[in-house]
Motif scaffolding. Structure first.
Motif, PDB file in Angstrom:
ATOM      1  N   HIS A 123      39.639  43.729  46.829  1.00 43.53           N
ATOM      2  CA  HIS A 123      40.008  43.280  45.480  1.00 43.53           C
ATOM      3  C   HIS A 123      41.476  42.865  45.425  1.00 43.53           C
ATOM      4  O   HIS A 123      41.832  41.871  44.780  1.00 43.53           O
ATOM      5  N   ALA A 124      42.344  43.617  46.118  1.00 49.22           N
ATOM      6  CA  ALA A 124      43.779  43.253  46.149  1.00 49.22           C
ATOM      7  C   ALA A 124      43.965  41.886  46.803  1.00 49.22           C
ATOM      8  O   ALA A 124      44.741  41.046  46.314  1.00 49.22           O
TER       9      ALA A 124
ATOM     10  N   LEU B 168      45.612  38.341  45.381  1.00 51.92           N
ATOM     11  CA  LEU B 168      46.672  37.586  46.063  1.00 51.92           C
ATOM     12  C   LEU B 168      46.223  36.158  46.346  1.00 51.92           C
ATOM     13  O   LEU B 168      47.003  35.213  46.214  1.00 51.92           O
ATOM     14  N   ALA B 169      44.954  36.007  46.738  1.00 50.76           N
ATOM     15  CA  ALA B 169      44.441  34.673  47.052  1.00 50.76           C
ATOM     16  C   ALA B 169      44.474  33.766  45.827  1.00 50.76           C
ATOM     17  O   ALA B 169      44.717  32.565  45.934  1.00 50.76           O
ATOM     18  N   ALA B 170      44.272  34.367  44.639  1.00 51.29           N
ATOM     19  CA  ALA B 170      44.306  33.567  43.411  1.00 51.29           C
ATOM     20  C   ALA B 170      45.705  33.000  43.169  1.00 51.29           C
ATOM     21  O   ALA B 170      45.873  31.982  42.502  1.00 51.29           O
TER      22      ALA B 170
ATOM     23  N   LYS C 212      33.734  43.600  57.529  1.00 52.93           N
ATOM     24  CA  LYS C 212      32.498  43.570  56.748  1.00 52.93           C
ATOM     25  C   LYS C 212      32.716  44.181  55.355  1.00 52.93           C
ATOM     26  O   LYS C 212      32.323  43.606  54.341  1.00 52.93           O
ATOM     27  N   TYR C 213      33.378  45.328  55.311  1.00 49.32           N
ATOM     28  CA  TYR C 213      33.572  46.032  54.033  1.00 49.32           C
ATOM     29  C   TYR C 213      34.643  45.354  53.171  1.00 49.32           C
ATOM     30  O   TYR C 213      34.530  45.333  51.947  1.00 49.32           O
ATOM     31  N   VAL C 214      35.664  44.804  53.812  1.00 50.87           N
ATOM     32  CA  VAL C 214      36.731  44.142  53.049  1.00 50.87           C
ATOM     33  C   VAL C 214      36.221  42.801  52.503  1.00 50.87           C
ATOM     34  O   VAL C 214      36.468  42.457  51.348  1.00 50.87           O
ATOM     35  N   GLU C 215      35.489  42.079  53.339  1.00 47.06           N
ATOM     36  CA  GLU C 215      34.939  40.774  52.920  1.00 47.06           C
ATOM     37  C   GLU C 215      34.002  40.907  51.725  1.00 47.06           C
ATOM     38  O   GLU C 215      34.028  40.093  50.812  1.00 47.06           O
ATOM     39  N   LYS C 216      33.152  41.930  51.773  1.00 43.21           N
ATOM     40  CA  LYS C 216      32.192  42.145  50.689  1.00 43.21           C
ATOM     41  C   LYS C 216      32.923  42.282  49.349  1.00 43.21           C
ATOM     42  O   LYS C 216      32.596  41.618  48.369  1.00 43.21           O
ATOM     43  N   ALA C 217      33.984  43.125  49.339  1.00 43.23           N
ATOM     44  CA  ALA C 217      34.743  43.346  48.101  1.00 43.23           C
ATOM     45  C   ALA C 217      35.540  42.094  47.722  1.00 43.23           C
ATOM     46  O   ALA C 217      35.663  41.748  46.544  1.00 43.23           O
TER      47      ALA C 217
ATOM     48  N   ARG D 163      35.214  39.538  44.015  1.00 42.93           N
ATOM     49  CA  ARG D 163      36.290  39.268  43.055  1.00 42.93           C
ATOM     50  C   ARG D 163      36.972  37.915  43.227  1.00 42.93           C
ATOM     51  O   ARG D 163      37.816  37.562  42.419  1.00 42.93           O
ATOM     52  N   ALA D 164      36.669  37.206  44.309  1.00 40.09           N
ATOM     53  CA  ALA D 164      37.431  35.984  44.603  1.00 40.09           C
ATOM     54  C   ALA D 164      37.236  34.933  43.512  1.00 40.09           C
ATOM     55  O   ALA D 164      36.119  34.708  43.028  1.00 40.09           O
ATOM     56  N   PHE D 165      38.324  34.293  43.131  1.00 40.15           N
ATOM     57  CA  PHE D 165      38.309  33.117  42.264  1.00 40.15           C
ATOM     58  C   PHE D 165      37.481  32.041  42.982  1.00 40.15           C
ATOM     59  O   PHE D 165      37.539  31.939  44.207  1.00 40.15           O
ATOM     60  N   PHE D 166      36.726  31.229  42.243  1.00 38.68           N
ATOM     61  CA  PHE D 166      35.782  30.318  42.906  1.00 38.68           C
ATOM     62  C   PHE D 166      36.444  29.400  43.938  1.00 38.68           C
ATOM     63  O   PHE D 166      35.846  29.057  44.947  1.00 38.68           O
ATOM     64  N   ALA D 167      37.708  29.019  43.694  1.00 40.42           N
ATOM     65  CA  ALA D 167      38.387  28.125  44.639  1.00 40.42           C
ATOM     66  C   ALA D 167      38.699  28.813  45.966  1.00 40.42           C
ATOM     67  O   ALA D 167      38.966  28.148  46.968  1.00 40.42           O
ATOM     68  N   ASN D 168      38.684  30.150  45.965  1.00 39.94           N
ATOM     69  CA  ASN D 168      39.042  30.898  47.181  1.00 39.94           C
ATOM     70  C   ASN D 168      37.825  31.434  47.927  1.00 39.94           C
ATOM     71  O   ASN D 168      37.977  32.198  48.889  1.00 39.94           O
TER      72      ASN D 168
END
Length: 309
Positions: free
Chosen positions: A242-243, A247-249, A271-276, A280-285
């Motif tokens: 989620h963090a 940041l990606a946004a 695997k676990y970080v990607e799932k989260a 939450r990722a903004f659609f552009a990311n």
């Protein structure tokens, strides 16, 4: 032929590398970091070591583009540090002092930013210009690269990923004095803390109860199918993923590189970080790639060399 040096100053050792300017690492070596007397010997020791290497390789100063240096502290655009946690320095004009000592061009940056630059230049982010690197070690460090340049900021503290707040309800304090920092959940010590809390919550069976708690122990038991270990890693992954989505946004990276000791757990961690992250990722990311760092302990010298180039 043109050469440059990359220097990574740590609290215990100084790592150095001689590079050709297109990115070939010709040789690397290290010396002890002498932090006594407020670290007054550190820069002269580095200058002596580089001079010896130039003599050994019969290099003249005109063949060397310069020296890049990474330091474990905020560094401003002028190469000045105000304070360091583990080198003994207070206010220090690192770039100026090093240029005076070597009579060569010098560039100075924060060590986590240098690691990020290194991964962009020669590692897991090769070919990319927009990248976030997060290093999961004793703490959580980070570097943000936008359009090929590290984000330094007004006080040299750009990219302090470990100290964004990810839990507003947290009552325990982080080492920085705040509460709820990412470092409290995603560092090696943070994962150990999550594990301790989870094991105290009830008496559900787990092979972790028979081991000395550490981040490595948690990932080892996860790989063996331990359910409690999986819960702990899911919680870690949620905080970190989620963090990173937040940041990606802001910076819109093409790739997020995860390094540091905890990343040695390998692909299972991703695997676990990607799932989260994807939750939450903004659609552009959404197509931002998450990858493991490739350069290990060489990332700092590689990035420092890239900085001077």
């Amino acid at each position: 032929m043109e050469y440059c040096f990359g220097v990574d100053i740590g609290g215990t050792t100084v790592k150095m590398g001689l590079f050709m300017i297109e990115g070939k690492l010709l040789e690397k070596w290290e010396i002890k970091t002498r932090t006594e007397q407020e670290g007054e010997a550190i820069l002269p020791d580095v200058a002596d070591s580089l001079n010896q290497k130039m003599e050994e390789k019969k290099l003249g100063k005109e063949q060397v583009s310069g020296i890049g240096i990474g330091i474990p502290a905020p560094v401003n655009a002028e190469g000045i540090v105000q304070n360091t946690a583990n080198l003994g320095w207070g206010y220090k004009e690192v770039r100026k002092e090093m240029e005076d000592l070597t009579q060569m061009k010098v560039a100075v940056g924060n060590d986590a930013n240098m690691a990020a630059l290194g991964e962009m230049w020669l590692g897991a982010g090769k070919g990319e210009k927009n990248l976030i690197m997060v290093t999961l070690g004793t703490g959580v460090g980070g570097g943000v690269i936008v359009n090929g340049q590290p984000v330094v900021g007004a006080h040299g503290a750009g990219g302090e990923i470990g100290h964004i707040c990810v839990n507003y309800e947290e009552e325990d304090h982080c080492g920085c004095g705040n509460r709820g920092c990412l470092e409290q959940y995603a560092s090696a010590t943070g994962i150990t803390r999550l594990a301790g809390k989870r094991l105290k919550a009830d008496d559900a069976p787990s092979s972790l109860r028979d081991r000395k708690l550490s981040a490595k122990a948690v990932f080892d038991e996860l790989k063996k199918g331990d359910k409690i270990a999986e819960e702990i890693v899911e919680e870690f992954g949620t905080y970190l993923g989620h963090a990173l989505a937040n940041l990606a946004a802001i910076t819109d990276p093409s790739v997020i590189v995860i390094g540091g000791g905890v990343s040695k757990a390998g692909d299972i961690l991703l695997k676990y970080v990607e799932k989260a992250f994807k939750e939450r990722a903004f659609f552009a990311n959404e197509d931002t790639r998450l990858v493991l760092a490739m350069l290990g302990n060489d990332a700092g010298i590689c990035g420092a060399a890239k900085l001077i180039l």
